[in-house]
Structure formats: structure tokens, C-alpha cells
Design an enzyme around this catalytic site. Sequence first.
Site, PDB file in Angstrom:
ATOM      1  N   HIS A   1     -28.551   2.852 -16.687  1.00  0.00           N
ATOM      2  CA  HIS A   1     -27.490   2.985 -17.693  1.00  0.00           C
ATOM      3  C   HIS A   1     -26.672   4.229 -17.365  1.00  0.00           C
ATOM      4  CE1 HIS A   1     -29.690   0.127 -20.198  1.00  0.00           C
ATOM      5  NE2 HIS A   1     -30.768   0.845 -20.001  1.00  0.00           N
TER       6      HIS A   1
ATOM      7  N   ALA B   1     -32.728   2.370 -25.604  1.00  0.00           N
ATOM      8  CA  ALA B   1     -33.018   2.541 -24.179  1.00  0.00           C
ATOM      9  C   ALA B   1     -32.158   3.598 -23.503  1.00  0.00           C
ATOM     10  CB  ALA B   1     -32.813   1.200 -23.480  1.00  0.00           C
TER      11      ALA B   1
ATOM     12  N   ASN C   1     -27.525  -4.663 -26.676  1.00  0.00           N
ATOM     13  CA  ASN C   1     -28.044  -3.585 -27.536  1.00  0.00           C
ATOM     14  C   ASN C   1     -27.503  -2.199 -27.173  1.00  0.00           C
ATOM     15  OD1 ASN C   1     -29.618  -5.211 -29.254  1.00  0.00           O
ATOM     16  ND2 ASN C   1     -31.146  -5.413 -27.639  1.00  0.00           N
TER      17      ASN C   1
END
Length: 265
Positions: free
Chosen positions: A218, A122, A188
Amino acid sequence: MKKNILLIGHGAMARKVLQELPDHLQISHLLIREAQRAETEAALAGSGIHIVTSLEECEAVPDFALECAGHGAVEQYGAEFLAKGIDFGVVSVGALANKALMDQLEAAAQAGKSQLHILAGAVAGIDALAAAREGGLDEVIYSSCKPPLSWLNSPAEQLLDLKSLTEPTAFYEGNAREAARQFPANANVAATIALAGLGFEKTRVRLVADPTVKGNVHRIHARGSFGEFDIELRGKPLVDNPKTSTLAALSAVRALRHGGDWIVI
Ligand SMILES: NC(=O)c1ccc[n+]([C@@H]2O[C@H](COP(=O)([O-])OP(=O)(O)OC[C@H]3O[C@@H](n4cnc5c(N)ncnc54)[C@H](O)[C@@H]3O)[C@@H](O)[C@H]2O)c1
């Protein structure tokens, strides 16, 4: 060229992978749980994909296996595939925060002369981070910002009143190993950054509940002999699973493309 590709799981991510797979690539086997056999066979009838529930059921040994199923599937299949010489791609990278599992996978890969592939998933900048590591990194900080309600069912619930939060609030600051242990459902990306850069102990992680953001944000800050970078990625979730980002599924497609294309980027 990798001819036999085995995909593990048939959830939101695997379905997106199958949907976005370039025409010249073909999944030969889909490894699922027995309980999902009937519905999966019905969904994929006529696709040419063999539905299996174990490696033994495959009529040809796969060249590459790609896990799109969860941490448990990495634990269940990783060492078995690697030991049999099958390269193993992982999206549930948080599983690798478990040092005992890492040791097991390393031994299996050495025995089978195979490779464990960590997908970027991601997040962006994993290529730069891994390159920067070669020259020496001084600092890597990962911040994960999500709307407060996305942190429900995590230890954040005990630390904050998620339903009445009015401003961005950090509720965890520590290393990536501890972040993965305390927040496995969110491990993750932190684990991927740790593996690409400074490792689980030295990678700093900040988890934030932020009522001003819509999706998952993020942020990576990295500093080293190369210079420094700051990356911010605002991902969109998959329609079928709000916990999985679209980019993570697309990174799985990219990994499969790598095995089949004449050009690799
Ligand atoms: N690296 C990243 O950035 C990133 C981002 C999002 C999700 N992920 C990982 O991707 C995984 C899959 O995401 P998803 O949206 O498809 O989840 P999902 O819950 O929609 O689907 C998971 C599927 O895998 C199956 N499964 C679980 N364990 C299995 C096993 N041992 N053997 C065979 N099948 C098994 C489940 O039955 C389910 O069908 C997540 O669990 C998560 O760990 C990684």
C-alpha cells in the site's frame, strides 16, 4: 471504560482478534450467523463469550460493537446498533462507499447519540492524513500493488492477462468511489483513506498488478498545508485468510484496547 464488547463475525480476523486480545479485556458477545452456531459454540466453549445471532439475544446491551465480518454485516447491523446508542466499529470500510448507507448510518448515529468508528485497518498513516485534513489537503493518491494472481476474480481479469504479466501494470486509475464500486473486494483501504482525507470523489486510486511483489503493498502520497508524506506499507496476510492482512486484525485489537485502557494512543 467499555465493559460489554460485542464482536461481529468469527472468521480469520475475529479469531486473530480473540487470540491477540489483551488479558484485561473480555469480549462479552460474539454475533455470528445461525449456520455457524454449533461450530462457534464448540470452538469457544469455556471462553465466557456468549454466542448470539442478534442484538435481542444479548442479555446486556453492549457498549461497543466491532464488525469483523464483511460489507454485508455493516449494512445489516450498523444502523440498528447506532440507533440503539451502541458505538459501532467498522473494518469493512468499503461498505461506506455506498452513499445511501452512509446517510442511513449518520441518521442512526444522530438518533442514538452514538459514534461510527472507522478503523485504520491494513494501512498506515491514517492518523497523519486525518490530522492533515484539518489544515487543508491538496492531493491524496493511494496505490495498491498486489501480485497478479491476487487480482483474479476481479474486473482486472478482463483488462490484463494476469497469468503471464512480467512487469508492474496499472489497470485502474480513478477516484475512490468508482474504485470501490468496480473492485468491492479491494475497497476497504481506499475507502479508509478517502474518509480520513479528501473524500471519495477527490481521492485518487491506482490499482497495480505487480509480478515483482510478494504481498500487498500500500502506498499513500498526501500533500497539503502541513507539507507532504509518502508511506509504503508491505503487509503480511493472516495465515487463515490470505485476503486479510495481519495489520487489519491488529488494528481491531487496538480499537478494543482504546475502550478499556486508561491511556489512549
Ligand atoms: N480495513 C481493512 O484494511 C481490512 C482488511 C482486511 C479485511 N477487512 C474486512 O474484514 C472482513 C473480515 O475478514 P476475515 O478475514 O475475517 O474474513 P472471513 O471471510 O475469514 O470471515 C468473515 C466471517 O464473518 C461472517 N459473517 C459474514 N457476514 C456476517 C453477518 N452478516 N453476520 C454475522 N457474521 C457474518 C462469515 O460467516 C465469516 O465467518 C472482510 O470481509 C473485509 O471486509 C478489512
